[in-house]
Design a protein around this motif. Structure first.
Motif, mmCIF file in Angstrom:
data_model
loop_
_atom_site.group_PDB
_atom_site.id
_atom_site.type_symbol
_atom_site.label_atom_id
_atom_site.label_comp_id
_atom_site.label_asym_id
_atom_site.label_seq_id
_atom_site.Cartn_x
_atom_site.Cartn_y
_atom_site.Cartn_z
ATOM 1 N N MET A 1 0.792 -0.738 -0.137
ATOM 2 C CA MET A 1 -0.181 -0.115 -0.321
ATOM 3 C C MET A 1 0.882 1.463 0.199
ATOM 4 N N ASN A 2 0.797 2.428 -0.653
ATOM 5 C CA ASN A 2 1.260 3.115 -0.968
ATOM 6 C C ASN A 2 1.055 4.523 -0.727
ATOM 7 N N SER A 3 1.210 4.740 1.046
ATOM 8 C CA SER A 3 0.774 5.448 1.896
ATOM 9 C C SER A 3 0.938 6.854 1.591
ATOM 10 N N ARG A 4 1.689 7.176 0.994
ATOM 11 C CA ARG A 4 2.370 9.025 -0.050
ATOM 12 C C ARG A 4 2.490 8.683 -1.645
ATOM 13 N N THR A 5 1.162 8.710 -1.935
ATOM 14 C CA THR A 5 2.105 8.946 -3.248
ATOM 15 C C THR A 5 2.692 10.149 -3.564
ATOM 16 N N ARG A 6 4.091 9.953 -4.375
ATOM 17 C CA ARG A 6 5.110 10.456 -4.413
ATOM 18 C C ARG A 6 3.918 11.563 -5.932
ATOM 19 N N ASN A 162 -4.934 17.554 -12.589
ATOM 20 C CA ASN A 162 -5.068 18.066 -12.340
ATOM 21 C C ASN A 162 -5.486 18.412 -10.946
ATOM 22 N N ALA A 163 -5.854 19.404 -10.403
ATOM 23 C CA ALA A 163 -6.455 19.255 -9.036
ATOM 24 C C ALA A 163 -8.011 18.139 -8.553
ATOM 25 N N ASP A 164 -9.049 18.640 -9.813
ATOM 26 C CA ASP A 164 -10.116 18.158 -9.815
ATOM 27 C C ASP A 164 -10.237 16.744 -10.173
ATOM 28 N N ASN A 165 -9.102 16.168 -11.248
ATOM 29 C CA ASN A 165 -9.103 14.616 -10.921
ATOM 30 C C ASN A 165 -7.917 13.405 -10.971
ATOM 31 N N VAL A 166 -7.036 14.737 -9.619
ATOM 32 C CA VAL A 166 -5.861 13.357 -9.088
ATOM 33 C C VAL A 166 -6.342 12.814 -8.451
ATOM 34 N N ALA A 167 -7.409 12.653 -7.365
ATOM 35 C CA ALA A 167 -7.882 12.038 -6.666
ATOM 36 C C ALA A 167 -8.331 10.390 -7.520
ATOM 37 N N ALA A 205 -5.481 14.798 -0.013
ATOM 38 C CA ALA A 205 -6.280 14.682 0.552
ATOM 39 C C ALA A 205 -6.859 12.733 0.223
ATOM 40 N N ALA A 206 -6.539 12.622 -1.163
ATOM 41 C CA ALA A 206 -6.304 11.629 -1.583
ATOM 42 C C ALA A 206 -5.417 10.338 -0.958
ATOM 43 N N ASP A 207 -4.644 10.734 -0.292
ATOM 44 C CA ASP A 207 -4.074 9.074 -0.134
ATOM 45 C C ASP A 207 -4.126 9.398 1.769
ATOM 46 N N ALA A 208 -5.111 10.290 2.078
ATOM 47 C CA ALA A 208 -5.514 10.442 3.366
ATOM 48 C C ALA A 208 -6.930 9.288 3.580
ATOM 49 N N ALA A 209 -7.300 9.807 2.284
ATOM 50 C CA ALA A 209 -8.833 9.186 2.081
ATOM 51 C C ALA A 209 -8.698 7.741 1.937
ATOM 52 N N GLN A 210 -7.515 7.204 1.280
ATOM 53 C CA GLN A 210 -7.238 6.271 1.028
ATOM 54 C C GLN A 210 -6.912 5.212 2.363
ATOM 55 N N THR A 211 -6.117 5.764 3.701
ATOM 56 C CA THR A 211 -5.799 5.468 4.673
ATOM 57 C C THR A 211 -6.908 5.009 5.528
ATOM 58 N N THR A 212 -8.332 6.328 5.750
ATOM 59 C CA THR A 212 -9.529 6.407 6.363
ATOM 60 C C THR A 212 -10.004 5.765 5.559
ATOM 61 N N GLY A 213 -10.417 5.645 4.405
ATOM 62 C CA GLY A 213 -11.288 4.441 3.617
ATOM 63 C C GLY A 213 -12.782 5.552 3.197
ATOM 64 N N PRO A 215 -13.877 9.483 1.812
ATOM 65 C CA PRO A 215 -13.860 10.238 0.184
ATOM 66 C C PRO A 215 -13.276 11.378 0.599
ATOM 67 N N PRO A 216 -12.876 11.289 0.188
ATOM 68 C CA PRO A 216 -11.605 12.921 -0.080
ATOM 69 C C PRO A 216 -11.817 13.949 1.207
ATOM 70 N N HIS A 217 -13.084 14.372 0.479
ATOM 71 C CA HIS A 217 -14.371 15.734 1.208
ATOM 72 C C HIS A 217 -14.660 15.121 2.615
ATOM 73 N N GLU A 218 -14.422 14.172 3.277
ATOM 74 C CA GLU A 218 -15.450 13.949 4.224
ATOM 75 C C GLU A 218 -13.866 14.088 4.947
ATOM 76 N N ASN A 219 -12.798 14.145 4.903
ATOM 77 C CA ASN A 219 -11.447 13.937 5.151
ATOM 78 C C ASN A 219 -11.219 15.372 6.043
ATOM 79 N N LEU A 220 -12.000 17.067 5.204
ATOM 80 C CA LEU A 220 -11.954 18.094 5.492
ATOM 81 C C LEU A 220 -12.121 17.900 7.071
#
Ligand SMILES: O=C(O)c1ccccc1NCC(=O)[C@H](O)[C@H](O)COP(=O)(O)O
Length: 220
Positions: A1-6, A162-167, A205-213, A215-220
């Motif tokens: 599992m890649n915990s931090r996308t470079r 871009n910032a809108d599709n990378v997650a 945010a996408a990485d955080a979502a991967q670890t918490t399960g 979606p990104p918007h619920e992590n903020l």
């Protein structure tokens, strides 16, 4: 599992944009040694920009069917340069430098990624880009469903990010890293510090979502 996308930000030409990318958390900065690109830099310009880098930020030299003397001069001036081959280079032309490199590939339905990986045993990663006119930097997304998601595949997802599709790209492809050029520009060839910051924040945010399960918007 890649915990931090470079993160690789490509096509930098200005000190202020190098600083913005470093402060935003980019892991690698791409410098385009391809004269036909609107993002091209001279070796002198790239050397001055690389001087600004703190430790643990990798400078990437991007070449398209370059004369070996051009690559040799770049390596003499910037020994820590990670080579990225983005043209029609044969494996031997990539391997001859005896150092790890990024092999860029335009992903089409018929592209055999495993075969490419086998033909480039010393490629540190395959940089998967969209087929565009002019080899790269085209701001186009390719069909990610052509790729099999794998937790730690040494793949750099590139092409039209871009910032809108990378997650979505991280969630679907699970790359080792993501790479962006057009998607962080205010106008073609001119980077936007704000878009750079937004892109890097979206990756985190996408990485955080991967670890918490969540979606990104619920992590903020
Ligand atoms: O950036 C360029 O101008 C370029 C020109 C010719 C070959 C490659 C080039 N860029 C290589 C990269 O690694 C880009 O980041 C990649 O093609 C993605 O570009 P974009 O779709 O604009 O994010």
């Amino acid at each position: 599992m890649n915990s931090r996308t470079r993160i690789k930000i490509c096509g930098l030409r200005e000190p202020a944009h190098v600083e913005a990318a470093v402060l935003a958390g980019a892991d690698a900065l791409g410098f385009v040694f391809y004269a036909k690109s609107v993002r091209a830099v001279t070796l002198e310009q790239a050397s001055a920009l690389v001087e600004l880098l703190p430790p643990f930020v990798t400078p990437v030299g991007l070449f398209v069917n370059a004369d070996p003397n051009v690559i040799d001069a770049a390596l003499r001036a910037i020994p820590q340069l990670l080579l990225q081959f983005h043209g029609d280079e044969a494996p031997a032309e990539c391997e001859r430098w005896g150092r790890p490199y990024l092999r860029a590939l335009a992903v089409r339905p018929e592209t055999n990624l495993l075969d490419c990986a086998r033909r480039h045993p010393h490629a540190q990663a395959l940089l998967l880009d969209a087929p565009v006119e002019g080899y790269g930097g085209g701001g186009k997304v390719f069909d990610w469903s052509l790729l099999k998601p794998s937790a730690n595949s040494p793949v750099v997802l590139s092409g039209g990010l871009n910032a809108d599709n990378v997650a979505d790209g991280i969630r679907r492809v699970r790359p080792w890293a993501v790479d962006v050029s057009s998607g962080v520009e205010q106008t073609r060839g001119v980077k936007s510090p704000d878009l750079i910051r937004r892109f890097c924040a979206a990756v985190r945010a996408a990485d955080a979502a991967q670890t918490t399960g969540l979606p990104p918007h619920e992590n903020l």
